[in-house]
Design an enzyme around this catalytic site. Structure first.
Site, PDB file in Angstrom:
ATOM      1  N   HIS A 254     -35.485  36.394   1.614  1.00 39.03           N
ATOM      2  CA  HIS A 254     -34.134  36.660   2.103  1.00 39.03           C
ATOM      3  C   HIS A 254     -33.132  35.807   1.331  1.00 39.03           C
ATOM      4  O   HIS A 254     -33.382  34.636   1.075  1.00 39.03           O
ATOM      5  CB  HIS A 254     -34.016  36.302   3.584  1.00 39.03           C
TER       6      HIS A 254
ATOM      7  N   TYR B 120     -28.127  34.806  13.709  1.00 37.73           N
ATOM      8  CA  TYR B 120     -27.890  33.707  14.645  1.00 37.73           C
ATOM      9  C   TYR B 120     -26.623  34.051  15.431  1.00 37.73           C
ATOM     10  O   TYR B 120     -25.556  34.209  14.829  1.00 37.73           O
ATOM     11  CB  TYR B 120     -27.653  32.393  13.884  1.00 37.73           C
TER      12      TYR B 120
ATOM     13  N   PRO C  46     -35.241  23.745  16.615  1.00 33.36           N
ATOM     14  CA  PRO C  46     -35.603  24.770  15.619  1.00 33.36           C
ATOM     15  C   PRO C  46     -34.434  25.547  15.017  1.00 33.36           C
ATOM     16  O   PRO C  46     -34.649  26.369  14.139  1.00 33.36           O
ATOM     17  CB  PRO C  46     -36.515  25.710  16.415  1.00 33.36           C
TER      18      PRO C  46
ATOM     19  N   LYS D 213     -36.362  23.999  10.279  1.00 32.21           N
ATOM     20  CA  LYS D 213     -36.731  22.929   9.347  1.00 32.21           C
ATOM     21  C   LYS D 213     -38.064  22.233   9.615  1.00 32.21           C
ATOM     22  O   LYS D 213     -38.556  21.509   8.746  1.00 32.21           O
ATOM     23  CB  LYS D 213     -35.636  21.840   9.360  1.00 32.21           C
TER      24      LYS D 213
ATOM     25  N   TYR E 208     -29.636  25.036   4.450  1.00 33.04           N
ATOM     26  CA  TYR E 208     -30.583  26.013   4.993  1.00 33.04           C
ATOM     27  C   TYR E 208     -31.698  26.335   3.984  1.00 33.04           C
ATOM     28  O   TYR E 208     -32.870  26.404   4.355  1.00 33.04           O
ATOM     29  CB  TYR E 208     -29.843  27.295   5.409  1.00 33.04           C
TER      30      TYR E 208
HETATM   31  P1  FAD Z   1     -48.460  20.253  13.921  1.00 30.47           P
HETATM   32  O1  FAD Z   1     -48.273  21.620  13.387  1.00 30.47           O
HETATM   33  O2  FAD Z   1     -48.128  19.996  15.344  1.00 30.47           O
HETATM   34  O3  FAD Z   1     -49.968  19.863  13.634  1.00 30.47           O
HETATM   35  C1  FAD Z   1     -50.585  18.755  14.225  1.00 30.47           C
HETATM   36  C2  FAD Z   1     -52.050  19.059  14.394  1.00 30.47           C
HETATM   37  O4  FAD Z   1     -52.693  17.905  14.901  1.00 30.47           O
HETATM   38  C3  FAD Z   1     -52.290  20.183  15.402  1.00 30.47           C
HETATM   39  O5  FAD Z   1     -53.134  21.157  14.836  1.00 30.47           O
HETATM   40  C4  FAD Z   1     -52.907  19.469  16.589  1.00 30.47           C
HETATM   41  O6  FAD Z   1     -53.815  20.295  17.296  1.00 30.47           O
HETATM   42  C5  FAD Z   1     -53.579  18.291  15.924  1.00 30.47           C
HETATM   43  N1  FAD Z   1     -53.787  17.142  16.811  1.00 30.47           N
HETATM   44  C6  FAD Z   1     -52.980  16.684  17.788  1.00 30.47           C
HETATM   45  N2  FAD Z   1     -53.510  15.621  18.383  1.00 30.47           N
HETATM   46  C7  FAD Z   1     -54.704  15.394  17.783  1.00 30.47           C
HETATM   47  C8  FAD Z   1     -55.728  14.447  17.976  1.00 30.47           C
HETATM   48  N3  FAD Z   1     -55.630  13.495  18.919  1.00 30.47           N
HETATM   49  N4  FAD Z   1     -56.814  14.510  17.188  1.00 30.47           N
HETATM   50  C9  FAD Z   1     -56.935  15.459  16.222  1.00 30.47           C
HETATM   51  N5  FAD Z   1     -55.992  16.386  16.007  1.00 30.47           N
HETATM   52  C10 FAD Z   1     -54.885  16.357  16.772  1.00 30.47           C
HETATM   53  N6  FAD Z   1     -40.352  25.044  13.584  1.00 30.47           N
HETATM   54  C11 FAD Z   1     -39.558  25.914  12.995  1.00 30.47           C
HETATM   55  O7  FAD Z   1     -39.041  25.608  11.919  1.00 30.47           O
HETATM   56  N7  FAD Z   1     -39.327  27.149  13.583  1.00 30.47           N
HETATM   57  C12 FAD Z   1     -39.912  27.503  14.773  1.00 30.47           C
HETATM   58  O8  FAD Z   1     -39.707  28.602  15.257  1.00 30.47           O
HETATM   59  C13 FAD Z   1     -40.743  26.607  15.408  1.00 30.47           C
HETATM   60  N8  FAD Z   1     -41.340  26.917  16.584  1.00 30.47           N
HETATM   61  C14 FAD Z   1     -42.134  25.987  17.185  1.00 30.47           C
HETATM   62  C15 FAD Z   1     -42.723  26.269  18.410  1.00 30.47           C
HETATM   63  C16 FAD Z   1     -43.521  25.326  19.056  1.00 30.47           C
HETATM   64  C17 FAD Z   1     -44.153  25.648  20.398  1.00 30.47           C
HETATM   65  C18 FAD Z   1     -43.717  24.066  18.453  1.00 30.47           C
HETATM   66  C19 FAD Z   1     -44.555  23.006  19.138  1.00 30.47           C
HETATM   67  C20 FAD Z   1     -43.141  23.794  17.219  1.00 30.47           C
HETATM   68  C21 FAD Z   1     -42.349  24.738  16.578  1.00 30.47           C
HETATM   69  N9  FAD Z   1     -41.745  24.473  15.335  1.00 30.47           N
HETATM   70  C22 FAD Z   1     -40.940  25.366  14.758  1.00 30.47           C
HETATM   71  C23 FAD Z   1     -41.966  23.254  14.625  1.00 30.47           C
HETATM   72  C24 FAD Z   1     -43.026  23.402  13.528  1.00 30.47           C
HETATM   73  O9  FAD Z   1     -44.011  24.311  13.928  1.00 30.47           O
HETATM   74  C25 FAD Z   1     -43.579  22.021  13.283  1.00 30.47           C
HETATM   75  O10 FAD Z   1     -42.524  21.220  12.800  1.00 30.47           O
HETATM   76  C26 FAD Z   1     -44.761  21.962  12.317  1.00 30.47           C
HETATM   77  O11 FAD Z   1     -45.876  22.589  12.882  1.00 30.47           O
HETATM   78  C27 FAD Z   1     -45.082  20.525  11.987  1.00 30.47           C
HETATM   79  O12 FAD Z   1     -46.293  20.430  11.324  1.00 30.47           O
HETATM   80  P2  FAD Z   1     -47.252  19.170  11.537  1.00 30.47           P
HETATM   81  O13 FAD Z   1     -48.427  19.438  10.667  1.00 30.47           O
HETATM   82  O14 FAD Z   1     -46.477  17.936  11.351  1.00 30.47           O
HETATM   83  O15 FAD Z   1     -47.632  19.197  13.078  1.00 30.47           O
HETATM   84  C1  PHB Z   2     -38.666  32.058  13.495  1.00 30.08           C
HETATM   85  O1  PHB Z   2     -38.738  33.101  12.822  1.00 30.08           O
HETATM   86  O2  PHB Z   2     -39.564  31.726  14.274  1.00 30.08           O
HETATM   87  C2  PHB Z   2     -37.462  31.195  13.373  1.00 30.08           C
HETATM   88  C3  PHB Z   2     -36.498  31.520  12.456  1.00 30.08           C
HETATM   89  C4  PHB Z   2     -35.375  30.717  12.330  1.00 30.08           C
HETATM   90  C5  PHB Z   2     -35.236  29.620  13.147  1.00 30.08           C
HETATM   91  C6  PHB Z   2     -36.203  29.304  14.062  1.00 30.08           C
HETATM   92  C7  PHB Z   2     -37.327  30.093  14.182  1.00 30.08           C
HETATM   93  O3  PHB Z   2     -34.116  28.868  13.039  1.00 30.08           O
END
Ligand code: FAD
Ligand code: PHB
Length: 397
Positions: A76, A205, A297, A301, A389
């Protein structure tokens, strides 16, 4: 006696941060073991982020895990800001010198990374229990865990805490070392994944009197939509019908645009919070991604920030193993935090501009509308939104 194993970098968590780090280290010839407490299926099916910055896309391609994303991802070059029932396009391509974003689900990125780790002999252990990190300020920290009812120990040179916001790494740092900066928002997002072709080519948005709404997508058949709701909203109060009705109201436009609905495949409520911990390091433990910071969110980011942290960490570890130098490891936290705070600012700003706050008065609403008017009519303001963005550049210092 626990089963003992030795590796160079022990990684807790197989989310985007942990898996990207593990594969980057492998490409630099550095050994790692990833420990994840959930199952592989759970991790690969969790519905989360969907917007990848150009830097994330470029990195995944350089790592050799971008083939399917290149084929299936949707590129996009803009987004729409909709308010007072009118749409205004922010043209990223024109405002950023050709940059764009790619829509490709976090779950798909994780599948590609897991496949790559397995194909190259990587060790990613799923469903481990009771993970603990120890001796963080010694030259050889260790991770203890249980796997298939056996007690195990992983001796490492370094530990990467990639275990998300609720993980165990950050709380394992002794009290008084870390400072937390925190803001919770008085609202959440109700999100759905729907079997429906996206009603717009680009993300929309929307600012509306009833609250924010976002139209996003996963592919040509799957829509992802969000509604601002109470932080503790009871999802059971929201039938599919009610969700579509509310989306239609908030996203309504004067130009005859129609929202296509379809069966709801998944729905849930997410809280909204800004959080940063400083520093992102203690002894030989390095925190990366959501374990160190989370963003609301609205700026899309979270995943991208997790990827840039581990890009910086992998570079530092590579310098340590190839040259014996601690320089980049020592500056890891400082280099990450400069960018983290800019991304926090942007995510907070997008969130404050687009949501209704419970204590808003008519002045605040007029101010929000003026801000949206300014962003969509001033090239300088639109450029600021666009360059944030699509993703700020990675700086070395
Ligand atoms: P995570 O993806 O959280 O990975 C951490 C991993 O560590 C997980 O697999 C977990 O199971 C594991 N873990 C936890 N504790 C332990 C332990 N004690 N021992 C071993 N393993 C463990 N961001 C966006 O930009 N857009 C979105 O729409 C969006 N939606 C989201 C919806 C939800 C419900 C959540 C929670 C987050 C969302 N985010 C979104 C944020 C984005 O998904 C995260 O910023 C991203 O996943 C971060 O990656 P990470 O690897 O740091 O953490
Ligand atoms: C998504 O597609 O899940 C999404 C897109 C834009 C955002 C947050 C989530 O700002």
């Amino acid at each position: 006696m626990p089963k003992a194993q030795r590796t160079q970098v022990g990684i807790v968590g197989a989310g985007p941060a942990g898996l990207v780090l593990s594969h980057l280290l492998y490409l630099h010839g550095i050994e790692s073991v990833v420990l994840e407490n959930r199952s592989r299926t759970y991790v690969e099916e969790r519905v989360r982020a969907g917007v990848l910055e150009q830097n994330t896309v470029d990195l995944l391609c350089e790592m050799g895990v971008g083939e399917r994303m290149k084929r299936e991802g949707l590129v996009h070059y803009g987004i729409e800001l909709r308010f007072k029932r009118r749409g205004h396009r922010i043209d990223f391509q024109e405002l950023t010198g050709g940059k764009g974003i790619t829509i490709y689900a976090q779950a798909e990125v994780l599948k590609d990374l897991n496949n790559a780790r397995i194909a190259t002999g990587g060790q990613v252990l799923f469903e481990v229990e009771d993970v603990g990190v120890h001796d963080l300020d010694s030259p050889m920290p260790k991770i203890t865990y249980r796997k298939d009812d056996a007690d195990c120990e992983l001796h490492c040179d370094f530990i990467a805490g990639c275990d998300g916001f609720h993980g165990i790494c950050r709380p394992s740092v002794p009290a008084g070392v870390l400072t937390e900066y925190d803001r919770t928002y008085p609202f959440g997002w109700l999100g759905i994944l729907a079997q429906a072709p996206p009603s717009s080519e680009e993300l929309i948005y929307t600012y509306h009197e009833l609250g924010f709404a976002l139209l996003s997508m996963r592919n040509s058949q799957l829509s992802r939509l969000y509604l601002q709701c109470a932080p503790d909203e009871d999802i059971n109060g929201w039938s599919d019908d009610r969700i579509w009705r509310e989306l239609r109201t908030r996203l309504a436009s004067t130009n005859g645009w129609k929202l296509t609905d379809g069966p709801v495949l998944q729905k849930g409520v997410t809280g909204m919070r800004s959080f940063v911990v400083e520093p992102m390091q203690y002894g030989r433990l390095y925190l990366a991604g959501d374990s160190a910071h989370i963003v609301p969110p609205t700026g899309a980011k979270g995943l991208n920030l997790a990827v840039t942290d581990v890009q910086i960490l992998a570079r530092a570890l590579e310098e340590y193993y190839s040259k014996g130098s601690h320089n980049l490891l020592d500056s890891y936290s400082e280099v990450c935090l400069r960018r983290v705070w800019k991304v926090q600012r942007f995510s907070w700003w997008m969130t404050s501009m687009l949501h209704r706050f419970p204590d808003d008065n008519p002045f605040d609403q007029r101010r929000q509308l003026a801000e949206l008017d300014y962003v969509t009519s001033s090239r300088a303001a639109a450029k600021t939104l666009a360059e944030n963005y699509v993703g700020l550049p990675l700086e070395d210092h």
